[in-house]
Design a protein around this motif. Structure first.
Motif, mmCIF file in Angstrom:
data_model
loop_
_atom_site.group_PDB
_atom_site.id
_atom_site.type_symbol
_atom_site.label_atom_id
_atom_site.label_comp_id
_atom_site.label_asym_id
_atom_site.label_seq_id
_atom_site.Cartn_x
_atom_site.Cartn_y
_atom_site.Cartn_z
ATOM 1 N N VAL A 1 0.880 -1.181 0.000
ATOM 2 C CA VAL A 1 0.000 0.000 0.000
ATOM 3 C C VAL A 1 0.913 1.225 0.000
ATOM 4 O O VAL A 1 1.088 1.894 1.028
ATOM 5 N N PRO A 2 1.508 1.535 -1.155
ATOM 6 C CA PRO A 2 2.485 2.621 -1.229
ATOM 7 C C PRO A 2 1.813 3.989 -1.335
ATOM 8 O O PRO A 2 0.589 4.071 -1.539
ATOM 9 N N PRO A 3 2.573 5.066 -1.226
ATOM 10 C CA PRO A 3 2.021 6.387 -1.508
ATOM 11 C C PRO A 3 1.440 6.398 -2.920
ATOM 12 O O PRO A 3 1.938 5.691 -3.794
ATOM 13 N N PRO A 4 0.353 7.161 -3.143
ATOM 14 C CA PRO A 4 -0.218 8.200 -2.291
ATOM 15 C C PRO A 4 -1.272 7.730 -1.283
ATOM 16 O O PRO A 4 -2.072 8.550 -0.818
ATOM 17 N N ALA A 5 -1.306 6.449 -0.934
ATOM 18 C CA ALA A 5 -2.270 5.978 0.067
ATOM 19 C C ALA A 5 -2.093 6.760 1.367
ATOM 20 O O ALA A 5 -0.972 6.994 1.815
ATOM 21 N N LYS A 6 -3.213 7.164 1.964
ATOM 22 C CA LYS A 6 -3.170 7.982 3.178
ATOM 23 C C LYS A 6 -3.215 7.107 4.427
ATOM 24 O O LYS A 6 -3.875 6.081 4.452
ATOM 25 N N PHE A 7 -2.500 7.545 5.441
ATOM 26 C CA PHE A 7 -2.528 6.955 6.785
ATOM 27 C C PHE A 7 -1.962 5.533 6.844
ATOM 28 O O PHE A 7 -2.051 4.889 7.892
ATOM 29 N N SER A 8 -1.376 5.033 5.757
ATOM 30 C CA SER A 8 -0.884 3.650 5.784
ATOM 31 C C SER A 8 0.264 3.491 6.779
ATOM 32 O O SER A 8 0.465 2.411 7.335
#
Length: 363
Positions: free
Chosen positions: A291-298
């Motif tokens: 779950v790499p960027p741009p995923a938030k809050f990971s």
């Protein structure tokens, strides 16, 4: 732990799920496997100047916030501090994952100090993961009945998912009972000691996993860690009896939230679509999740590099602080539509929705 025994372990997958499971037999993408090693050689060493401050700061913030939650009288302030404590201690605790992979000589003293200030006080010493998690990474055991960290959750009944997540809140009181009661009793009752070790001494989700007795130097380490946990647990219960139960109840609530967060993360660490067959390394990668960027809050719900869990299965010994750079290099090398890109997902909620849909399709 065997709290997941309530989960239905006899899934009856239909044709659609069976078609999906054939991916377990896909051949290895040798170009990707080779590139993963060659492109990351220069960032493969664990850096003590990152490990030590990160672990110590997370621990300090966690315990400080927990003390604040216990001492403040304002319930909203206590709630906010409890949440902060849970997140910080969650990060500190997940260094146990790094301990199973880094070379024993890479960070002198790190294992001892982590156990002293995190593992033993939280009643999750490193032996609960060391010697267990490595089985999960074994080429022929991943996703099979011998894997302590795998269940075909995507093929189970839909109610299995909330049961799986919610049973985690029982882990902290169970650990307290284990260390304060069951471990000391096991000293004088050998059958109980064997049962506790085999069925309640590993951070495992497969209820059929029965742990082998420790041997050699590892058995020595287990003895001292077990002793430390028992002394601490008994002292905590004695202090609570003498001075009041409120601090212990708050601490257990904070730890239950931490355990729940980790269980939710576990739900999306893999796709859980394998029915027990041995898988190629590439198939294992594709059954795992980045779950790499741009995923938030990971970074909050999957700290210490665990948002790159699929990449971790390609490079198990890669230190957590290098995984983001390793991902950038491999993403540039292969791009969209390639095998590497297929293990990347946009966030937590889409993964939970995918898993829920899989259970519904399977039944």
């Amino acid at each position: 732990m065997t709290a997941q025994e309530a989960i239905d372990l006899s899934p009856n997958a239909p044709t659609e799920a069976a078609e999906r499971l054939r991916s377990s037999q896909i051949p290895d993408d040798k170009e990707m496997l080779r590139a993963a090693v060659e492109l990351t050689r220069d960032i493969a060493a664990a850096r003590p100047e990152i490990y030590w401050p990160d672990m110590l700061a997370s621990t300090l913030v966690g315990y400080g916030a927990l003390a604040g939650a216990i001492l403040v009288s304002n319930p909203w302030a206590a709630l906010a501090l409890g949440l902060l404590a849970s997140l910080a201690l969650y990060r500190a605790l997940l260094f146990i994952h790094e301990l199973t992979h880094i070379h024993r000589d890479a960070l002198p003293g790190f294992r001892f100090v982590w156990n002293l200030i995190v593992g033993i006080p939280m009643l999750i010493p490193s032996f609960m993961y060391e010697g267990v998690h490595t089985i999960h990474h074994t080429r022929t055991r991943y996703g099979t009945i011998e894997d302590p960290e795998y269940l075909p959750l995507a093929l189970m009944k839909p109610w299995s998912l909330p049961v799986f997540a919610l049973t985690a809140i029982l882990l902290p009181p169970a650990l307290l009972i284990r260390s304060a009661v069951l471990t000391p009793l096991g000293v004088v009752i050998p059958p109980l000691r064997k049962l506790v070790w085999g069925r309640a001494s590993a951070l495992a989700i497969n209820p059929r996993f029965d742990r082998r007795a420790p041997e050699g130097k590892f058995a020595q380490m287990v003895f001292w860690q077990e002793l430390g946990c028992s002394v601490w647990a008994i002292a905590v219960l004695a202090a609570s009896y003498a001075y009041g139960w409120r601090p212990l109840v708050i601490a257990l609530c904070v730890m239950s939230l931490t355990a729940f967060l980790n269980q939710v993360r576990t739900l999306v660490a893999h796709l859980w679509e394998n029915d027990g067959e041995a898988m190629t390394v590439t198939a294992q990668y594709l059954d795992s999740v980045n779950v790499p960027p741009p995923a938030k809050f990971s970074e909050l719900w999957a700290p210490v590099g665990l948002r790159y869990h699929a990449l971790h299965h390609l490079l198990p010994s890669m230190p957590y602080h290098s995984l983001a750079e390793a991902h950038r290099r491999l993403a540039r090398q292969f791009g969209a539509g390639t095998t590497y890109a297929k293990a990347n997902y946009p966030g937590l909620m889409p993964l939970l929705e995918r898993l829920a849909r899989s259970t519904m399709r399977a039944h």
